[in-house]
Design a protein around this motif. Structure first.
Motif, PDB file in Angstrom:
ATOM      1  N   THR A 164     -29.552  29.177 -15.382  1.00 23.55           N
ATOM      2  CA  THR A 164     -28.807  28.257 -14.481  1.00 23.55           C
ATOM      3  C   THR A 164     -28.312  29.484 -13.241  1.00 23.55           C
ATOM      4  O   THR A 164     -27.431  30.502 -13.624  1.00 23.55           O
ATOM      5  N   ALA A 165     -28.760  29.462 -12.193  1.00 19.68           N
ATOM      6  CA  ALA A 165     -28.154  30.503 -11.151  1.00 19.68           C
ATOM      7  C   ALA A 165     -27.015  30.150 -10.823  1.00 19.68           C
ATOM      8  O   ALA A 165     -26.236  28.992 -10.226  1.00 19.68           O
ATOM      9  N   HIS A 166     -25.956  31.198 -10.787  1.00 18.55           N
ATOM     10  CA  HIS A 166     -24.485  31.266 -10.369  1.00 18.55           C
ATOM     11  C   HIS A 166     -24.405  32.160  -9.421  1.00 18.55           C
ATOM     12  O   HIS A 166     -24.755  33.271  -9.190  1.00 18.55           O
ATOM     13  N   GLY A 167     -23.247  31.697  -8.272  1.00 17.30           N
ATOM     14  CA  GLY A 167     -22.995  32.688  -7.249  1.00 17.30           C
ATOM     15  C   GLY A 167     -23.821  32.696  -6.306  1.00 17.30           C
ATOM     16  O   GLY A 167     -25.208  32.296  -6.528  1.00 17.30           O
ATOM     17  N   ARG A 168     -23.689  33.689  -5.094  1.00 15.84           N
ATOM     18  CA  ARG A 168     -24.511  33.788  -4.067  1.00 15.84           C
ATOM     19  C   ARG A 168     -25.888  34.838  -4.573  1.00 15.84           C
ATOM     20  O   ARG A 168     -25.286  35.625  -5.198  1.00 15.84           O
ATOM     21  N   ARG A 169     -26.743  34.750  -4.528  1.00 16.50           N
ATOM     22  CA  ARG A 169     -27.843  35.526  -4.794  1.00 16.50           C
ATOM     23  C   ARG A 169     -28.860  35.996  -3.467  1.00 16.50           C
ATOM     24  O   ARG A 169     -29.004  35.036  -2.599  1.00 16.50           O
ATOM     25  N   ARG A 170     -28.948  37.039  -3.638  1.00 10.83           N
ATOM     26  CA  ARG A 170     -29.678  37.750  -2.227  1.00 10.83           C
ATOM     27  C   ARG A 170     -31.224  37.312  -2.437  1.00 10.83           C
ATOM     28  O   ARG A 170     -31.878  37.368  -1.205  1.00 10.83           O
ATOM     29  N   ALA A 171     -31.811  37.134  -3.655  1.00 15.16           N
ATOM     30  CA  ALA A 171     -33.124  37.004  -3.674  1.00 15.16           C
ATOM     31  C   ALA A 171     -33.134  35.766  -4.830  1.00 15.16           C
ATOM     32  O   ALA A 171     -32.331  35.446  -5.490  1.00 15.16           O
ATOM     33  N   ARG A 172     -34.518  35.065  -4.865  1.00 11.94           N
ATOM     34  CA  ARG A 172     -34.587  33.921  -5.857  1.00 11.94           C
ATOM     35  C   ARG A 172     -34.777  34.352  -7.270  1.00 11.94           C
ATOM     36  O   ARG A 172     -34.694  33.806  -7.988  1.00 11.94           O
ATOM     37  N   GLY A 173     -35.282  35.754  -7.210  1.00 11.76           N
ATOM     38  CA  GLY A 173     -35.638  36.241  -8.606  1.00 11.76           C
ATOM     39  C   GLY A 173     -34.530  36.491  -9.580  1.00 11.76           C
ATOM     40  O   GLY A 173     -33.235  36.298  -9.259  1.00 11.76           O
ATOM     41  N   LEU A 174     -35.061  37.167 -10.761  1.00  7.61           N
ATOM     42  CA  LEU A 174     -33.981  37.319 -11.726  1.00  7.61           C
ATOM     43  C   LEU A 174     -33.116  38.910 -11.350  1.00  7.61           C
ATOM     44  O   LEU A 174     -33.665  39.867 -10.825  1.00  7.61           O
ATOM     45  N   ARG A 175     -31.735  38.658 -11.904  1.00  3.53           N
ATOM     46  CA  ARG A 175     -31.095  40.119 -11.554  1.00  3.53           C
ATOM     47  C   ARG A 175     -31.550  40.827 -12.714  1.00  3.53           C
ATOM     48  O   ARG A 175     -31.788  40.405 -13.799  1.00  3.53           O
ATOM     49  N   ARG A 176     -30.915  42.143 -12.535  1.00  2.00           N
ATOM     50  CA  ARG A 176     -31.416  43.142 -13.877  1.00  2.00           C
ATOM     51  C   ARG A 176     -30.547  42.403 -15.143  1.00  2.00           C
ATOM     52  O   ARG A 176     -31.199  42.850 -16.218  1.00  2.00           O
ATOM     53  N   GLU A 177     -29.401  42.138 -14.961  1.00  2.00           N
ATOM     54  CA  GLU A 177     -28.747  42.026 -16.340  1.00  2.00           C
ATOM     55  C   GLU A 177     -29.383  40.662 -16.991  1.00  2.00           C
ATOM     56  O   GLU A 177     -29.287  40.537 -18.192  1.00  2.00           O
ATOM     57  N   GLU A 178     -29.964  39.913 -16.033  1.00  2.47           N
ATOM     58  CA  GLU A 178     -30.673  38.559 -16.624  1.00  2.47           C
ATOM     59  C   GLU A 178     -31.933  38.912 -17.302  1.00  2.47           C
ATOM     60  O   GLU A 178     -32.358  38.564 -18.565  1.00  2.47           O
ATOM     61  N   LEU A 179     -32.788  39.920 -16.666  1.00  2.00           N
ATOM     62  CA  LEU A 179     -33.893  40.354 -17.487  1.00  2.00           C
ATOM     63  C   LEU A 179     -33.477  41.195 -18.587  1.00  2.00           C
ATOM     64  O   LEU A 179     -34.247  41.161 -19.515  1.00  2.00           O
ATOM     65  N   ALA A 180     -32.431  41.738 -18.557  1.00  2.00           N
ATOM     66  CA  ALA A 180     -32.304  42.684 -19.792  1.00  2.00           C
ATOM     67  C   ALA A 180     -32.030  41.727 -20.850  1.00  2.00           C
ATOM     68  O   ALA A 180     -32.466  42.264 -22.134  1.00  2.00           O
ATOM     69  N   GLY A 181     -31.203  40.935 -20.672  1.00  2.00           N
ATOM     70  CA  GLY A 181     -30.779  39.772 -21.606  1.00  2.00           C
ATOM     71  C   GLY A 181     -31.802  39.298 -22.325  1.00  2.00           C
ATOM     72  O   GLY A 181     -31.949  38.955 -23.433  1.00  2.00           O
ATOM     73  N   LEU A 182     -32.894  38.840 -21.473  1.00  2.00           N
ATOM     74  CA  LEU A 182     -33.973  37.918 -21.853  1.00  2.00           C
ATOM     75  C   LEU A 182     -34.858  39.059 -22.564  1.00  2.00           C
ATOM     76  O   LEU A 182     -35.598  38.537 -23.659  1.00  2.00           O
ATOM     77  N   ALA A 183     -35.008  40.199 -22.412  1.00  3.38           N
ATOM     78  CA  ALA A 183     -36.021  41.185 -23.110  1.00  3.38           C
ATOM     79  C   ALA A 183     -35.253  41.979 -24.037  1.00  3.38           C
ATOM     80  O   ALA A 183     -35.742  42.396 -25.026  1.00  3.38           O
ATOM     81  N   GLY A 184     -34.129  41.748 -24.479  1.00  2.00           N
ATOM     82  CA  GLY A 184     -33.251  42.299 -25.382  1.00  2.00           C
ATOM     83  C   GLY A 184     -33.139  43.832 -25.231  1.00  2.00           C
ATOM     84  O   GLY A 184     -33.098  44.535 -26.312  1.00  2.00           O
TER      85      GLY A 184
END
Length: 299
Positions: free
Chosen positions: A27-47
């Motif tokens: 779920t996207a939270h807060g203002r996002r500069r782009a529609r993509g994933l934040r680094r912390e989101e990708l890092a969490g998904l990839a472990g």
């Protein structure tokens, strides 16, 4: 460092920018500069750790191992061609067609993510767990912390320690179907060394597996009913379906319960009480970017 000198970092940034949070169950939270994933989101998904992902994107780390590359490819929902490009950018050979495939098509990844109300997991042709959703972790425990034996359903079924009972109860039909599946995998991927080792190891450890393997048993997966004993909600009786993905040799396991039943209520309790503690699963490396020796990833 220019982008031409850091193809790996440039690719990761480009693919991260195009991947919407909703596509991976976030779920996207807060203002996002782009529609993509934040680094912390990708890092969490990839472990992996955020710091390690930053080093990869900036070119300060340029040689991630195969399990990390495979985990990033799944988290970014890359197709087969893109996955091959990512491997090459990391200085690795593309996944071999001679080995049991572990690539999960983007459509299957979205299916796993969006079936958030039910436990869903994807297995390779050798019955090694590849990816799963949060409800699977809530029901069965987070596979990220399991040893390699626990990640492979063949080993988990036939190589239990003396006195250890099966988590979902013994099922001869399932045993027959698993062995028949494994025989088909050996026929389809005769050059896969990991697969040959799996058969040899389990045959040595399990008289029951040896008996079924030597008999040339045939079997097929059908809808069945499983009894699952959970420490939080007690006993659940769930329908278990094994779905196949044409052209990919993947197996998808889905647990469901009839709407309005006590078992459906227990699943819903799990969803609201436990699912927030786990995230969509991948084969998870250590947070410093290295991979536990027990985890094998053929990607």
């Amino acid at each position: 460092m220019s982008s031409a000198e850091n193809d790996l970092g440039g690719l990761l940034r480009a693919w991260r920018d195009r991947c919407a949070p909703a596509d991976v169950g976030l779920t996207a939270h807060g203002r996002r500069r782009a529609r993509g994933l934040r680094r912390e989101e990708l890092a969490g998904l990839a472990g992996v750790s955020v710091d390690y992902l930053v080093r990869l994107e900036q070119g300060r780390s340029r040689r991630p191992g195969p399990p990390i590359v495979a985990a990033l490819a799944r988290a970014l929902q890359l197709d087969e061609q893109e996955t091959a490009v990512l491997h090459q950018a990391a200085g690795l050979p593309a996944p071999s067609s001679r080995a049991v495939p572990v690539h999960v098509p983007p459509g299957v990844q979205r299916l796993v993510t969006r079936m958030a109300d039910y436990p869903v997991a994807v297995f390779a042709a050798d019955w090694t767990l590849i990816t799963w959703n949060a409800m699977w972790s809530a029901l069965s425990g987070d596979p990220a912390g399991w040893p390699a034996a626990g990640r492979n359903l063949i080993r988990a079924t036939f190589c239990r320690a003396p006195g250890e009972s099966a988590a979902h109860g013994p099922d001869e039909d399932i045993e027959r179907a698993l062995v028949a599946d494994l025989r088909q995998a050996v026929t389809s991927y005769p050059a896969d060394e990991h697969l040959r080792s799996l058969v040899a190891d389990v045959a040595e450890a399990s008289p029951r597996f040896r008996e079924l393997w030597n008999s040339g048993v045939a079997g097929r997966h059908a809808s069945s009913r499983k009894v699952v004993r959970h420490r939080l909600v007690g006993e659940l009786v769930l329908d278990c379906d094994v779905l196949t993905v044409p052209g990919s040799d993947l197996r998808i396991i889905v647990y469901t319960a009839a709407a309005g039943s006590p078992d459906a209520e227990r699943l819903e309790f799990l969803r609201v009480s436990a699912v927030h503690t786990v995230t969509t699963g991948v084969s998870r490396p250590h947070r410093d970017g290295s991979t536990p020796p027990a985890v094998r990833d053929q990607g």
